[in-house]
Design a protein around this motif. Structure first.
Motif, PDB file in Angstrom:
ATOM      1  N   ARG A  57       2.084   0.862  16.504  1.00  0.00           N
ATOM      2  CA  ARG A  57       1.558  -0.497  16.460  1.00  0.00           C
ATOM      3  C   ARG A  57       2.463  -1.425  15.661  1.00  0.00           C
ATOM      4  NH1 ARG A  57      -4.997   0.823  15.969  1.00  0.00           N
ATOM      5  NH2 ARG A  57      -5.115   1.824  18.034  1.00  0.00           N
ATOM      6  N   LEU A  58       3.052  -0.898  14.592  1.00  0.00           N
ATOM      7  CA  LEU A  58       3.979  -1.716  13.822  1.00  0.00           C
ATOM      8  C   LEU A  58       5.246  -2.011  14.622  1.00  0.00           C
ATOM      9  CD1 LEU A  58       3.660  -0.215  10.230  1.00  0.00           C
ATOM     10  CD2 LEU A  58       2.774  -2.394  11.072  1.00  0.00           C
ATOM     11  N   ALA A  59       5.685  -1.052  15.436  1.00  0.00           N
ATOM     12  CA  ALA A  59       6.854  -1.296  16.294  1.00  0.00           C
ATOM     13  C   ALA A  59       6.557  -2.427  17.278  1.00  0.00           C
ATOM     14  CB  ALA A  59       7.232  -0.022  17.049  1.00  0.00           C
ATOM     15  N   LEU A  60       5.350  -2.430  17.822  1.00  0.00           N
ATOM     16  CA  LEU A  60       4.937  -3.497  18.726  1.00  0.00           C
ATOM     17  C   LEU A  60       4.875  -4.836  17.989  1.00  0.00           C
ATOM     18  CD1 LEU A  60       3.796  -4.213  21.585  1.00  0.00           C
ATOM     19  CD2 LEU A  60       1.514  -3.784  20.610  1.00  0.00           C
ATOM     20  N   ALA A  61       4.327  -4.822  16.781  1.00  0.00           N
ATOM     21  CA  ALA A  61       4.232  -6.051  15.990  1.00  0.00           C
ATOM     22  C   ALA A  61       5.617  -6.573  15.637  1.00  0.00           C
ATOM     23  CB  ALA A  61       3.423  -5.795  14.719  1.00  0.00           C
ATOM     24  N   ALA A  62       6.548  -5.672  15.286  1.00  0.00           N
ATOM     25  CA  ALA A  62       7.895  -6.096  14.917  1.00  0.00           C
ATOM     26  C   ALA A  62       8.610  -6.751  16.096  1.00  0.00           C
ATOM     27  CB  ALA A  62       8.698  -4.905  14.402  1.00  0.00           C
ATOM     28  N   ALA A  63       8.417  -6.187  17.279  1.00  0.00           N
ATOM     29  CA  ALA A  63       9.033  -6.775  18.474  1.00  0.00           C
ATOM     30  C   ALA A  63       8.460  -8.159  18.742  1.00  0.00           C
ATOM     31  CB  ALA A  63       8.820  -5.867  19.679  1.00  0.00           C
ATOM     32  N   THR A  64       7.154  -8.309  18.566  1.00  0.00           N
ATOM     33  CA  THR A  64       6.520  -9.616  18.780  1.00  0.00           C
ATOM     34  C   THR A  64       7.029 -10.633  17.773  1.00  0.00           C
ATOM     35  OG1 THR A  64       4.526  -8.462  19.567  1.00  0.00           O
ATOM     36  CG2 THR A  64       4.308 -10.788  18.991  1.00  0.00           C
ATOM     37  N   ARG A  65       7.123 -10.221  16.518  1.00  0.00           N
ATOM     38  CA  ARG A  65       7.660 -11.124  15.490  1.00  0.00           C
ATOM     39  C   ARG A  65       9.072 -11.579  15.844  1.00  0.00           C
ATOM     40  NH1 ARG A  65       8.297  -8.743   9.507  1.00  0.00           N
ATOM     41  NH2 ARG A  65       9.590  -7.292  10.720  1.00  0.00           N
ATOM     42  N   GLN A  66       9.885 -10.642  16.335  1.00  0.00           N
ATOM     43  CA  GLN A  66      11.263 -10.987  16.683  1.00  0.00           C
ATOM     44  C   GLN A  66      11.310 -12.021  17.795  1.00  0.00           C
ATOM     45  OE1 GLN A  66      14.425  -9.529  15.278  1.00  0.00           O
ATOM     46  NE2 GLN A  66      14.805 -11.552  16.169  1.00  0.00           N
ATOM     47  N   GLY A  69      10.721   5.609  15.293  1.00  0.00           N
ATOM     48  CA  GLY A  69       9.803   6.615  15.803  1.00  0.00           C
ATOM     49  C   GLY A  69       8.623   6.000  16.520  1.00  0.00           C
ATOM     50  N   GLY A  70       8.174   4.861  16.000  1.00  0.00           N
ATOM     51  CA  GLY A  70       7.045   4.178  16.624  1.00  0.00           C
ATOM     52  C   GLY A  70       7.362   3.685  18.014  1.00  0.00           C
ATOM     53  N   ARG A  71       8.623   3.287  18.224  1.00  0.00           N
ATOM     54  CA  ARG A  71       9.003   2.787  19.545  1.00  0.00           C
ATOM     55  C   ARG A  71       9.096   3.906  20.575  1.00  0.00           C
ATOM     56  NH1 ARG A  71      12.212  -0.204  15.911  1.00  0.00           N
ATOM     57  NH2 ARG A  71      11.539  -2.375  15.808  1.00  0.00           N
ATOM     58  N   ALA A  72       9.101   5.126  20.122  1.00  0.00           N
ATOM     59  CA  ALA A  72       9.181   6.264  21.043  1.00  0.00           C
ATOM     60  C   ALA A  72       7.820   6.888  21.302  1.00  0.00           C
ATOM     61  CB  ALA A  72      10.135   7.317  20.485  1.00  0.00           C
ATOM     62  N   GLN A  73       6.782   6.370  20.656  1.00  0.00           N
ATOM     63  CA  GLN A  73       5.455   6.949  20.821  1.00  0.00           C
ATOM     64  C   GLN A  73       4.882   6.618  22.197  1.00  0.00           C
ATOM     65  OE1 GLN A  73       3.847   9.012  18.707  1.00  0.00           O
ATOM     66  NE2 GLN A  73       5.778   8.952  17.558  1.00  0.00           N
ATOM     67  N   ARG A 130       0.808  -1.212   0.000  1.00  0.00           N
ATOM     68  CA  ARG A 130       0.000   0.000   0.000  1.00  0.00           C
ATOM     69  C   ARG A 130       0.845   1.267   0.000  1.00  0.00           C
ATOM     70  NH1 ARG A 130      -4.340  -1.220   4.709  1.00  0.00           N
ATOM     71  NH2 ARG A 130      -4.584   1.050   4.533  1.00  0.00           N
ATOM     72  N   GLY A 131       2.150   1.095   0.013  1.00  0.00           N
ATOM     73  CA  GLY A 131       3.037   2.250  -0.036  1.00  0.00           C
ATOM     74  C   GLY A 131       3.036   3.074   1.233  1.00  0.00           C
ATOM     75  N   LEU A 132       2.725   2.443   2.350  1.00  0.00           N
ATOM     76  CA  LEU A 132       2.684   3.171   3.615  1.00  0.00           C
ATOM     77  C   LEU A 132       4.084   3.261   4.209  1.00  0.00           C
ATOM     78  CD1 LEU A 132      -0.503   1.557   5.214  1.00  0.00           C
ATOM     79  CD2 LEU A 132      -0.301   3.829   4.182  1.00  0.00           C
ATOM     80  N   ALA A 133       4.501   4.458   4.508  1.00  0.00           N
ATOM     81  CA  ALA A 133       5.806   4.651   5.128  1.00  0.00           C
ATOM     82  C   ALA A 133       5.767   4.140   6.560  1.00  0.00           C
ATOM     83  CB  ALA A 133       6.181   6.131   5.108  1.00  0.00           C
ATOM     84  N   THR A 134       6.861   3.505   6.971  1.00  0.00           N
ATOM     85  CA  THR A 134       6.948   3.017   8.344  1.00  0.00           C
ATOM     86  C   THR A 134       8.220   3.535   8.994  1.00  0.00           C
ATOM     87  OG1 THR A 134       8.049   0.982   7.613  1.00  0.00           O
ATOM     88  CG2 THR A 134       5.657   0.910   7.838  1.00  0.00           C
ATOM     89  N   ASP A 135       8.068   3.979  10.207  1.00  0.00           N
ATOM     90  CA  ASP A 135       9.203   4.472  10.993  1.00  0.00           C
ATOM     91  C   ASP A 135       9.158   3.757  12.329  1.00  0.00           C
ATOM     92  OD1 ASP A 135      11.192   5.787  12.332  1.00  0.00           O
ATOM     93  OD2 ASP A 135      10.140   7.711  12.461  1.00  0.00           O
ATOM     94  N   LEU A 136       9.776   2.568  12.384  1.00  0.00           N
ATOM     95  CA  LEU A 136       9.698   1.776  13.599  1.00  0.00           C
ATOM     96  C   LEU A 136      10.442   2.429  14.746  1.00  0.00           C
ATOM     97  CD1 LEU A 136      10.056  -1.872  12.252  1.00  0.00           C
ATOM     98  CD2 LEU A 136       7.996  -0.512  12.618  1.00  0.00           C
ATOM     99  N   ALA A 145      -3.196   7.480  10.581  1.00  0.00           N
ATOM    100  CA  ALA A 145      -2.334   8.329  11.402  1.00  0.00           C
ATOM    101  C   ALA A 145      -0.939   7.719  11.515  1.00  0.00           C
ATOM    102  CB  ALA A 145      -2.950   8.517  12.792  1.00  0.00           C
ATOM    103  N   ASP A 146       0.061   8.475  11.078  1.00  0.00           N
ATOM    104  CA  ASP A 146       1.428   7.942  11.044  1.00  0.00           C
ATOM    105  C   ASP A 146       1.913   7.497  12.424  1.00  0.00           C
ATOM    106  OD1 ASP A 146       1.450   8.447   8.364  1.00  0.00           O
ATOM    107  OD2 ASP A 146       2.736  10.227   8.483  1.00  0.00           O
TER     108      ASP A 146
END
Length: 573
Positions: free
Chosen positions: A547-556, A477-481, A469-475, A540-541
């Motif tokens: 949420r993607l930062a949380l998902a990435a940590a879970t995947r790891q 930045g996401g981890r600091a939210q 979908r071409g959505l930019a991700t900033d993990l 909302a970026d």
């Protein structure tokens, strides 16, 4: 002064434990507690009632008992001197004197950052200090195909080795081949009978022979002059059914190769293959017996040589050398384990079936009697119970190849490698295990390995959709939210992620890798509950990145845990 949350290798529980210990030091320093009162063995654990906070400590109650004080009053005093730390949002007192901690959002942000920074190393520790640990497992007689019990031994031993490695040990994986003695003679005679065209039930069939059809393949290969490559040596058959020694050598090599191939397909390998026969050819058995005799721990009676194992905790003395001059089976075991000590195994773990329980005390007694510095309780034993295999509600016992037992290869072919490994490791080794083939094959949420792998694949799918979908991700930045800690499903998932280092440590200390499987299922369930209540690819970026930062940590963490079980972490299902 607040400390920074930068303990990349310390678990949340370890950090809280250290803070409470510093508070106890402060109470001794200010006179609230006697200066010589030792710090009790208090624990940091999750409260049963989640409304009480994220973690609780029982230190005040233990201190009060030792100091003969009021536990709630002591808890209040301890609360007042606890060092300030950015890890903690609040602390309160509950019940008879529990200290309940609620962690700050910055602590959870730091957790996600740590998982990201450490990647595959998240959860690993250096408690082993690079010391050498030998793990011996399977160690099957090379007399037939591996059965399901060998499969349970294989995955338990392999996962123990993986867990010890994650705890910083230098691990050596070892297979001990019982390639000498009565069982091997029986194999040779059984293969010879097949080579001569005999079958079970024929008048010429040897008494107590191995009846499995696999020996037909061995005999054919021997008579055809096939060659077997095994650990740098070549063993070749020949068209001579009368040469029993040649048949013995070929049959052992052929079956060792088959067992090795089965284990490799099961994801199990070894660094050392140790042959029992080498203990005799290298004189190690005789040297061990001579050493025991020289130390005065043997005596002769009835024409046999005995070892005074009762001097070292055994229930009765044991015969070492029978009156006919042959050694009893525990003597080479003592010589073998002595070789482990001489090879520098500070920790030696032997995985065996529960039917070997009777031999453990005499082997340890023999090692103690050598008086070479081997500590009591060395080696460590992990014993596993039987496996019952079910299909269609009925027990599966028979094999087309082996006759009287289901082979590991047949089970893996039917249930799949990942499911077989998971189901054989998922329960504590000393518990009976029922393997349900139908459940292992099912692609349903009732199948635990499917459930965990699906969670990993689902997260991978979320990131694929974001890219599509071409959505930019900033993990980063996401981890600091800021995190919405009022969201119960979020708190459960964060707590589960924080527990992973503790699980790795506990599994290594107790040699119980089934703890890893239980944890992974809990983590997958926590993620699924969060997943059911939240959209990840929102507009909302900031919210999407968090949420993607949380998902990435879970995947790891899911990937790290599956790796310790030797189970694949698929990106698609």
């Amino acid at each position: 002064m607040c400390s920074r949350i930068n303990h990349l290798h310390a678990s949340v529980k370890a950090q809280l434990h250290a803070l409470v210990a510093r508070g106890i030091d402060a109470l001794r320093a200010n006179g609230t507690l006697p200066a010589d009162l030792p710090t009790p063995e208090f624990v940091i654990e999750r409260p049963k009632d989640r409304s009480h906070g994220d973690y609780s400590a029982n230190a005040a109650m233990l201190l009060a008992k030792a100091a003969r004080g009021n536990p709630r009053a002591l808890a209040q005093s301890l609360l007042e001197v606890l060092p300030a730390d950015a890890l903690i949002a609040s602390v309160d007192i509950a019940g008879p004197g529990f200290l309940n901690f609620r962690l700050a959002p910055t602590a959870w942000n730091a957790l996600l950052a740590n998982v990201h920074a450490q990647g595959e190393d998240y959860g690993r520790n250096r408690s082993g200090g690079g010391r050498r640990a030998g793990v011996e497992y399977v160690s099957a007689n090379p007399t037939g195909p591996l059965h399901v019990g060998h499969g349970r031994a294989a995955v338990i031993g392999d996962c123990i080795a993986r867990v010890l490695d994650a705890n910083g040990w230098d691990v050596v994986r070892e297979f001990y081949y019982n390639d000498a003695g009565v069982q091997i003679d029986k194999l040779a005679v059984s293969t010879q009978a097949r080579a001569r065209g005999h079958a079970p039930g024929d008048p010429q069939w040897p008494e107590d022979a191995y009846n499995g059809n696999y020996l037909i393949d061995v005999a054919r290969a021997y008579l055809a002059g096939e060659s077997v490559e095994i650990e740098g040596a070549t063993v070749t058959g020949k068209d001579d059914a009368g040469d029993l020694d040649a048949i013995r050598r070929f049959a052992v090599a052929w079956l060792r190769r088959e067992q090795n191939d089965d284990l490799a397909a099961f994801g199990v390998g070894f660094d050392v293959y140790f042959l029992e026969s080498s203990l005799y050819t290298d004189g190690k058995v005789n040297e061990t017996v001579a050493a025991l005799d020289a130390r005065g721990h043997t005596y002769e009676d009835g024409g046999a040589l005995w070892l005074r194992t009762t001097d070292f905790g055994d229930d009765k003395d044991r015969v070492m050398r029978k009156s006919d001059g042959s050694y009893t089976y525990f003597v080479p075991d003592v010589a073998y384990h002595l070789s482990k000590w001489q090879r520098g195994y500070e920790r030696a773990i032997t995985e065996l079936g529960a039917d070997h329980h009777g031999s453990l005390a005499r082997v340890r007694a023999g090692l103690q009697a050598l008086d070479v510095g081997i500590p009591r309780g060395w080696p460590e034993y992990v014993l596993h119970q039987m496996v019952t295999v079910m299909r269609g509600g009925e027990e599966v016992k028979l094999s087309k190849r082996a006759g009287s037992y289901l082979t590991l290869r047949e089970l893996v072919d039917e249930a799949g490698r990942d499911a077989t490994r998971w189901f054989l490791i998922a329960r504590k080794p000393d518990s009976q295990l029922t393997f349900d083939i139908d459940l292992a094959r099912s692609q349903s949420l009732d199948n635990p390995v499917y459930y965990v792998q699906l969670a990993h694949a689902r997260i991978c799918g979320v990131f694929r959709q974001a890219a599509e979908r071409g959505l930019a991700t900033d993990l980063d930045g996401g981890r600091a939210q800021p995190l919405d800690l009022a969201d119960e499903t979020l708190r459960e998932l964060l707590l589960a992620l924080s527990r992973w280092p503790e699980v790795v440590t506990a599994a290594g200390v107790s040699l119980e890798p089934h703890l890893v499987a239980a944890y992974l299922l809990e983590l997958a369930q926590a993620f699924q509950r969060y997943y059911n209540d939240h959209q990840f690819l929102v507009d909302a970026d900031d919210e999407r990145n968090a949420r993607l930062a949380l998902a990435a940590a879970t995947r790891q963490v899911l990937g790290n845990g599956l790796a310790l079980l030797g189970v694949d972490a698929p990106e698609k299902m």
